[in-house]
Design a protein around this motif. Structure first.
Motif, PDB file in Angstrom:
ATOM      1  N   TRP A 293     -14.959   0.152  -1.220  1.00  0.00           N
ATOM      2  CA  TRP A 293     -14.863  -0.258  -2.622  1.00  0.00           C
ATOM      3  C   TRP A 293     -13.921   0.660  -3.394  1.00  0.00           C
ATOM      4  CZ3 TRP A 293     -16.808  -4.742  -2.050  1.00  0.00           C
ATOM      5  CH2 TRP A 293     -17.825  -4.923  -1.093  1.00  0.00           C
ATOM      6  N   ILE A 294     -13.946   1.955  -3.065  1.00  0.00           N
ATOM      7  CA  ILE A 294     -12.972   2.869  -3.663  1.00  0.00           C
ATOM      8  C   ILE A 294     -11.566   2.471  -3.239  1.00  0.00           C
ATOM      9  CG2 ILE A 294     -12.142   5.250  -3.701  1.00  0.00           C
ATOM     10  CD1 ILE A 294     -15.011   6.191  -3.430  1.00  0.00           C
ATOM     11  N   ALA A 295     -11.415   2.089  -1.950  1.00  0.00           N
ATOM     12  CA  ALA A 295     -10.096   1.699  -1.441  1.00  0.00           C
ATOM     13  C   ALA A 295      -9.568   0.461  -2.161  1.00  0.00           C
ATOM     14  CB  ALA A 295     -10.172   1.451   0.063  1.00  0.00           C
ATOM     15  N   LYS A 296     -10.442  -0.514  -2.394  1.00  0.00           N
ATOM     16  CA  LYS A 296     -10.011  -1.717  -3.115  1.00  0.00           C
ATOM     17  C   LYS A 296      -9.584  -1.376  -4.530  1.00  0.00           C
ATOM     18  CE  LYS A 296     -12.761  -5.093  -0.518  1.00  0.00           C
ATOM     19  NZ  LYS A 296     -13.858  -6.090  -0.582  1.00  0.00           N
ATOM     20  N   ALA A 297     -10.340  -0.493  -5.185  1.00  0.00           N
ATOM     21  CA  ALA A 297      -9.966  -0.082  -6.534  1.00  0.00           C
ATOM     22  C   ALA A 297      -8.668   0.718  -6.518  1.00  0.00           C
ATOM     23  CB  ALA A 297     -11.096   0.742  -7.154  1.00  0.00           C
ATOM     24  N   PHE A 298      -8.485   1.556  -5.513  1.00  0.00           N
ATOM     25  CA  PHE A 298      -7.270   2.366  -5.409  1.00  0.00           C
ATOM     26  C   PHE A 298      -6.039   1.476  -5.238  1.00  0.00           C
ATOM     27  CE2 PHE A 298      -4.040   4.665  -3.075  1.00  0.00           C
ATOM     28  CZ  PHE A 298      -4.007   5.899  -3.694  1.00  0.00           C
TER      29      PHE A 298
ATOM     30  N   MET B 205      -1.303   8.512   1.691  1.00  0.00           N
ATOM     31  CA  MET B 205      -0.133   7.887   1.086  1.00  0.00           C
ATOM     32  C   MET B 205       1.106   8.763   1.248  1.00  0.00           C
ATOM     33  SD  MET B 205      -1.740   5.219   0.108  1.00  0.00           S
ATOM     34  CE  MET B 205      -0.595   4.299  -0.914  1.00  0.00           C
ATOM     35  N   LEU B 206       0.947  10.072   1.060  1.00  0.00           N
ATOM     36  CA  LEU B 206       2.079  10.984   1.215  1.00  0.00           C
ATOM     37  C   LEU B 206       2.543  11.042   2.658  1.00  0.00           C
ATOM     38  CD1 LEU B 206       0.918  13.944  -1.082  1.00  0.00           C
ATOM     39  CD2 LEU B 206       2.740  12.288  -1.545  1.00  0.00           C
ATOM     40  N   TYR B 207       1.591  11.111   3.588  1.00  0.00           N
ATOM     41  CA  TYR B 207       1.957  11.188   5.007  1.00  0.00           C
ATOM     42  C   TYR B 207       2.743   9.947   5.436  1.00  0.00           C
ATOM     43  CZ  TYR B 207       1.570  11.072  10.054  1.00  0.00           C
ATOM     44  OH  TYR B 207       1.869  10.988  11.387  1.00  0.00           O
ATOM     45  N   LEU B 208       2.241   8.770   5.101  1.00  0.00           N
ATOM     46  CA  LEU B 208       2.930   7.537   5.485  1.00  0.00           C
ATOM     47  C   LEU B 208       4.292   7.426   4.810  1.00  0.00           C
ATOM     48  CD1 LEU B 208      -0.053   5.020   5.432  1.00  0.00           C
ATOM     49  CD2 LEU B 208       1.187   5.835   7.438  1.00  0.00           C
TER      50      LEU B 208
ATOM     51  N   TYR C 203      -7.141   6.121   6.009  1.00  0.00           N
ATOM     52  CA  TYR C 203      -5.851   5.894   6.674  1.00  0.00           C
ATOM     53  C   TYR C 203      -5.572   4.414   6.959  1.00  0.00           C
ATOM     54  CZ  TYR C 203      -1.945   6.889   9.858  1.00  0.00           C
ATOM     55  OH  TYR C 203      -0.716   6.932  10.466  1.00  0.00           O
ATOM     56  N   PRO C 204      -6.521   3.640   7.506  1.00  0.00           N
ATOM     57  CA  PRO C 204      -6.240   2.207   7.711  1.00  0.00           C
ATOM     58  C   PRO C 204      -5.975   1.457   6.416  1.00  0.00           C
ATOM     59  CG  PRO C 204      -8.149   2.901   8.995  1.00  0.00           C
ATOM     60  CD  PRO C 204      -7.843   4.014   8.041  1.00  0.00           C
ATOM     61  N   TYR C 205      -6.653   1.834   5.338  1.00  0.00           N
ATOM     62  CA  TYR C 205      -6.408   1.193   4.052  1.00  0.00           C
ATOM     63  C   TYR C 205      -5.011   1.559   3.527  1.00  0.00           C
ATOM     64  CZ  TYR C 205     -11.453   0.377   4.084  1.00  0.00           C
ATOM     65  OH  TYR C 205     -12.723  -0.017   4.430  1.00  0.00           O
ATOM     66  N   ALA C 206      -4.623   2.814   3.716  1.00  0.00           N
ATOM     67  CA  ALA C 206      -3.289   3.239   3.286  1.00  0.00           C
ATOM     68  C   ALA C 206      -2.206   2.495   4.064  1.00  0.00           C
ATOM     69  CB  ALA C 206      -3.141   4.747   3.470  1.00  0.00           C
ATOM     70  N   ARG C 207      -2.437   2.277   5.356  1.00  0.00           N
ATOM     71  CA  ARG C 207      -1.473   1.526   6.159  1.00  0.00           C
ATOM     72  C   ARG C 207      -1.364   0.090   5.640  1.00  0.00           C
ATOM     73  NH1 ARG C 207       0.023   3.868  11.173  1.00  0.00           N
ATOM     74  NH2 ARG C 207       0.680   1.794  11.837  1.00  0.00           N
ATOM     75  N   SER C 208      -2.481  -0.456   5.228  1.00  0.00           N
ATOM     76  CA  SER C 208      -2.450  -1.809   4.678  1.00  0.00           C
ATOM     77  C   SER C 208      -1.661  -1.854   3.368  1.00  0.00           C
ATOM     78  CB  SER C 208      -3.881  -2.310   4.446  1.00  0.00           C
ATOM     79  OG  SER C 208      -3.878  -3.591   3.879  1.00  0.00           O
ATOM     80  N   ILE C 209      -1.845  -0.850   2.529  1.00  0.00           N
ATOM     81  CA  ILE C 209      -1.160  -0.820   1.239  1.00  0.00           C
ATOM     82  C   ILE C 209       0.343  -0.621   1.408  1.00  0.00           C
ATOM     83  CG2 ILE C 209      -0.925   0.479  -0.924  1.00  0.00           C
ATOM     84  CD1 ILE C 209      -3.952   1.117  -0.687  1.00  0.00           C
ATOM     85  N   LEU C 210       0.734   0.324   2.260  1.00  0.00           N
ATOM     86  CA  LEU C 210       2.145   0.682   2.371  1.00  0.00           C
ATOM     87  C   LEU C 210       2.897  -0.057   3.470  1.00  0.00           C
ATOM     88  CD1 LEU C 210       2.066   4.556   1.791  1.00  0.00           C
ATOM     89  CD2 LEU C 210       2.698   2.769   0.177  1.00  0.00           C
ATOM     90  N   LEU C 211       2.192  -0.432   4.542  1.00  0.00           N
ATOM     91  CA  LEU C 211       2.859  -1.074   5.682  1.00  0.00           C
ATOM     92  C   LEU C 211       2.545  -2.564   5.772  1.00  0.00           C
ATOM     93  CD1 LEU C 211       2.284   1.668   8.421  1.00  0.00           C
ATOM     94  CD2 LEU C 211       4.098   1.516   6.705  1.00  0.00           C
TER      95      LEU C 211
END
Length: 407
Positions: free
Chosen positions: A177-182, A234-237, A82-90
């Motif tokens: 590392w998965i988050a960085k690749a994602f 990603m869908l939730y955000l 979730y924190p990584y998704a917030r970084s990507i989208l927000l």
């Protein structure tokens, strides 16, 4: 992302209830294994008969409650990404990898290693260490690699539920590392994880069916669950950021929750109709999608449904859920082994359908498990986490002072 991103909460309250819900059914399943008490609530009134409802039987949900482990792993993937998704989208700051590892370690490992130590001590006191203990088993558990080998997974002398913690630790190590690749290749990463989970499951079913009991919960078979947890974030955000909530979205989300419960019951029936572990392994991806719909829909559901998953009782159970999870089965098995409540003969009372003993036993182990979870959460886990974080802060300040002096 534009829209309501400033209003998107960092802590999603209903997920506390989802965690409590998942842990509750796993606990119930392990208690049922020992007591054989099956819940079946009847509706004797005429209204129930006219509606075509004769009763509400939870037997399948309790008998196959081990399925909810998959819900807990999916939920862990969601919360950790979730924190990584917030970084990507927000466009929020990217989470610090060392801080991520530190928080996960102080949260998980002290209680985990305490459980190992207590289990080993009990082996010594009981005099079973010579037959139940092995150095390989100990080393694999110390390094959280028990599910890699049959003798350290199904044949372990330690607390049997700890394999779940080891799966989690493995993915904790990979998550940054998965988050960085994602962030760079989202389609490739998700597709790769899905493929890993599906191929591993089908390989085990086709080539290792005789060892499926030892391999059903291998690290690789949960890869798809982690991909779905990341995609869920990603869908939730996205939904939160672009779509306002109204009576129609709440109605739709509430309907989705009821549909998930319905189809979950259907999947439980499939477990009863076939070879359990083969059905479980082949259906893991579909089950993950089903649980994903539940997690995605609940935050948008009607207020009364969200209250069921975010009230004080749900939050309280979620707060102690980790220690409740790792201790409940061990307590249940030991109480029965030590004949608490007392029983005579060589045949366990549940096999003789001694209802009085079955009920007293189940109530006792429930109280003991809850008491142990509360005591260890607030008397050990949280104080230990606070202590370790303070030690880290002192070390960081000392390093800063050393750098300052050398400069």
């Amino acid at each position: 992302m534009k829209g309501n991103e400033g209003q998107i909460e960092r802590h999603i309250d209903v997920l506390d209830g989802v965690r409590a819900f998942g842990v509750g059914f796993v606990v119930w399943f392990h208690f049922w294994q020992q007591s054989w008490i099956t819940p079946n609530l009847g509706f004797p009134s005429g209204l129930g008969r006219y509606l075509g409802i004769q009763g509400f039987n939870l037997e399948l949900f309790v008998r196959y409650g081990f399925q909810f482990v998959d819900l807990l792993i999916l939920l862990s993937a969601f919360c950790n990404f979730y924190p990584y998704a917030r970084s990507i989208l927000l466009q929020e700051p990217w989470p610090d990898t060392k801080q991520f590892y530190l928080k996960r370690a102080v949260r998980i490992l002290p209680s985990y290693y305490l459980c190992l130590a207590v289990t080993l001590l009990v082996m010594v006191v009981e005099g079973t260490a010579a037959e139940a203990f092995s150095w390989k088993d100990l080393l694999m558990h110390l390094f959280c690699m028990g599910p890699l080998f049959p003798e350290t997974y199904a044949g372990t002398g330690f607390n049997g539920v700890l394999w779940t913690v080891q799966i989690e630790v493995f993915y904790y190590l990979l998550m940054p590392w998965i988050a960085k690749a994602f962030r760079r290749w989202p389609v490739t990463v998700c597709t790769g994880l899905w493929a890993c989970g599906l191929i591993a499951a089908n390989y085990i079913v086709c080539e290792k069916a005789d060892k499926i009991g030892m391999l059903v919960n291998h690290f690789a078979t949960f890869a798809g669950c982690y991909a779905n947890g990341m995609l869920l974030c990603m869908l939730y955000l996205t939904f939160k950021g672009f779509h306002g909530e109204n009576q129609y979205t709440r109605l739709t989300a509430t309907g989705v929750v009821f549909a998930v419960i319905f189809f979950l019951g259907k999947q439980m029936q499939q477990l009863g109709a076939g070879e359990r572990q083969i059905v479980q392994l082949q259906g893991r991806f579909e089950l993950s999608l089903l649980f994903s719909c539940l997690i995605l829909a609940l935050p948008f559901a009607s207020g009364w449904m969200k209250f069921l998953f975010s009230n004080k009782a749900a939050k309280g159970l979620a707060a102690i859920s980790y220690n409740l999870y790792i201790w409940h089965q061990y307590i249940a098995v030991k109480c029965k082994t030590w004949r608490i409540p007392y029983w005579e003969g060589d045949t366990p009372p549940n096999m003789l359908w001694d209802r009085a003993w079955m009920q007293n036993y189940q109530m006792l182990v429930l109280v003991l498990a809850l008491a142990a979870a509360i005591l260890l959460t607030y008397g050990f886990e949280r104080p230990m986490a606070a202590f370790l974080m303070k030690c880290r802060d002192r070390t960081d300040r000392g390093n800063d002072e050393s750098i300052g002096k050398s400069a």
